[in-house]
Structure formats: structure tokens, C-alpha cells
Design an enzyme around this catalytic site. Sequence first.
Site, PDB file in Angstrom:
ATOM      1  N   ASP A  99       0.849  -1.201   0.000  1.00  0.00           N
ATOM      2  CA  ASP A  99       0.000   0.000   0.000  1.00  0.00           C
ATOM      3  C   ASP A  99       0.879   1.243   0.000  1.00  0.00           C
ATOM      4  OD1 ASP A  99      -2.477   1.155   0.010  1.00  0.00           O
ATOM      5  OD2 ASP A  99      -2.912   0.738   2.122  1.00  0.00           O
ATOM      6  N   GLU A 135      -4.641   5.196  -3.311  1.00  0.00           N
ATOM      7  CA  GLU A 135      -5.996   5.711  -3.123  1.00  0.00           C
ATOM      8  C   GLU A 135      -6.305   6.860  -4.073  1.00  0.00           C
ATOM      9  OE1 GLU A 135      -6.756   6.685   0.986  1.00  0.00           O
ATOM     10  OE2 GLU A 135      -6.039   4.731   1.681  1.00  0.00           O
ATOM     11  N   GLU A 172     -14.375   0.899  -1.194  1.00  0.00           N
ATOM     12  CA  GLU A 172     -14.531   0.940   0.273  1.00  0.00           C
ATOM     13  C   GLU A 172     -15.661   1.877   0.685  1.00  0.00           C
ATOM     14  OE1 GLU A 172     -10.985   1.548   2.636  1.00  0.00           O
ATOM     15  OE2 GLU A 172     -12.148   1.753   4.488  1.00  0.00           O
TER      16      GLU A 172
END
Length: 263
Positions: free
Chosen positions: A85, A117, A180
Site C-alpha cells: 500500500d 488511493e 470501500e
Amino acid sequence: MQNRITTTSLYKMKKDGKKITALTAYDYPFASMVDAAGIDIILVGDSLGMVVQGKENTLPVTMEEILYHTSMVSRACSYSMVVGDMPFMSYHLSLEKAIENAGRFLKEAGASAVKLEGGADVCDVISAISKASIPVQAHIGLTPQSVHQMGGFKVQRDEQRLMEDAIKVQDAGAFSVVLEGIPSSIAAKITKALEIPTIGIGAGPDCDGQILVLHDMLGINTRTLPKFVKKYADLNIVAQQGLKQYADEVREGIFPSKDYEYK
Ligand code: KIV
């Protein structure tokens, strides 16, 4: 032993309607268990800031910290695909810096992909990293690195924006996308519209796969958990029992008994 999971196997699983399993892990012993359980993807998530380091959110996690954890996880895996990540601010400053940081996950830590993200706003980054032969998993909806901009960890409901983000990250070259904290009905529509697999967390049952934070689903994390987390074990209770028994036995002179002595 089953073949190692790759981006190609994930596409095939979507095509064949076979659900993809994913969990986070942050160290060798837990990654060994997750790999042995046949979980398809292990994400070394920046959630480690909260569940391992005990911080308020994921923002303080550094490249050096996540590379350290990713290399422990990679050493444990022979089946699961390891995804690193990218931490907050590791892909925002320039495309060159983003490619360099993404490359470190593969070169130094043994991962085979990275996650970052953002939607339309990070498509140039996804495209640049993918062109450097580094598979990128996108992450849209509730993106924890934007907690201050979102005004908290809030469910995201703007269907048009979510659909646009999903299509744009796919077009930019992402091999998969994490959805998410979005309503199940929107996640279902996105999953149907995309060719790449969707991996849901708090996004309902119709995604191509599911991911949870390991320390939440195993009952290690004792903080209040979000609604979407199902606890599959309560390791905190088991550990407390063992620790308390050890303390009692040492205090009472029961441990070590003869069985644990050298002659
Ligand atoms: O950091 C993380 O663990 C994540 C998952 C929750 C998808 O991003």
C-alpha cells in the site's frame, strides 16, 4: 501446492465468477497463516498505522515502515499475491517520485503490485506506474488517506462520481479496484460495468472479491469496529487467557515444573 496468484489469475476468476479472497497482513507469522489458508491477495495495508502502530489514522505511515512490513510478508508467501500500500504523500509529489516509490515495493520488498488511493484525480499516477510494469490496484470510495478532506471516515454515496472514478482508474491501467465504504447497490453496478475485478470492503456482497483488515476480523484490534466487519475469531480473549494463566503460574511457582527443566 496451488500456483501463485497473479493479475492474470484474478482476471480469470472474475470471468469465471469465482470470488476473490483478500486480507491484510503486516508480518511473517500472520502472513504465513493467511497464505496457508489460501487467501488470494495479501495487502500490506497502511492500516498498519492504526492496528499495529496504535495511531489515530493511516497518515503517518512512512515508505520505510511499510517496506519493512512488506518484506516480512513477502518472505512468508508462496500462494497469495502480495500488494504493498503506497503511503500518504508517497505518490503525490511528482510522477517520477511515485514510480520510484512504487518500484521499491517490487525491488526491495518482494511485492508484486502496489495499491494507491484515489479516482480520476490520480489517473496520471496509475498510468505512469503501470507503464513502468508495476501492477496498480486502485482504491475508491471511502479513502482513509483523505480523512481530513472527507470530514471523517464517511460512507461515500455520489453514484455518478464513483462510477466515473471506477471507469477512469480502469482506463488508466489499474488491474483491480478496491471499493470501500459505499452502498451495496452502487458497488454492484460498478462491478458489472468493469472488466477488472472489484474488491469490496463495506461495499456489499456483489463485488468480485472481499477484503478485511486481519486484526479486525481475528479480534486482535480492540477498538470499536466499523459495521461491515465480521469477527471470525477472538484472538484477544484467547491471548488474555494464556497470558493471565502464565502470570498466575509463575507467581504460584507452578511454572516452570520439572518437564521444563534442564537436567
Ligand atoms: O490499508 C488498508 O488496510 C486498506 C484496506 C482496508 C483496503 O486500504
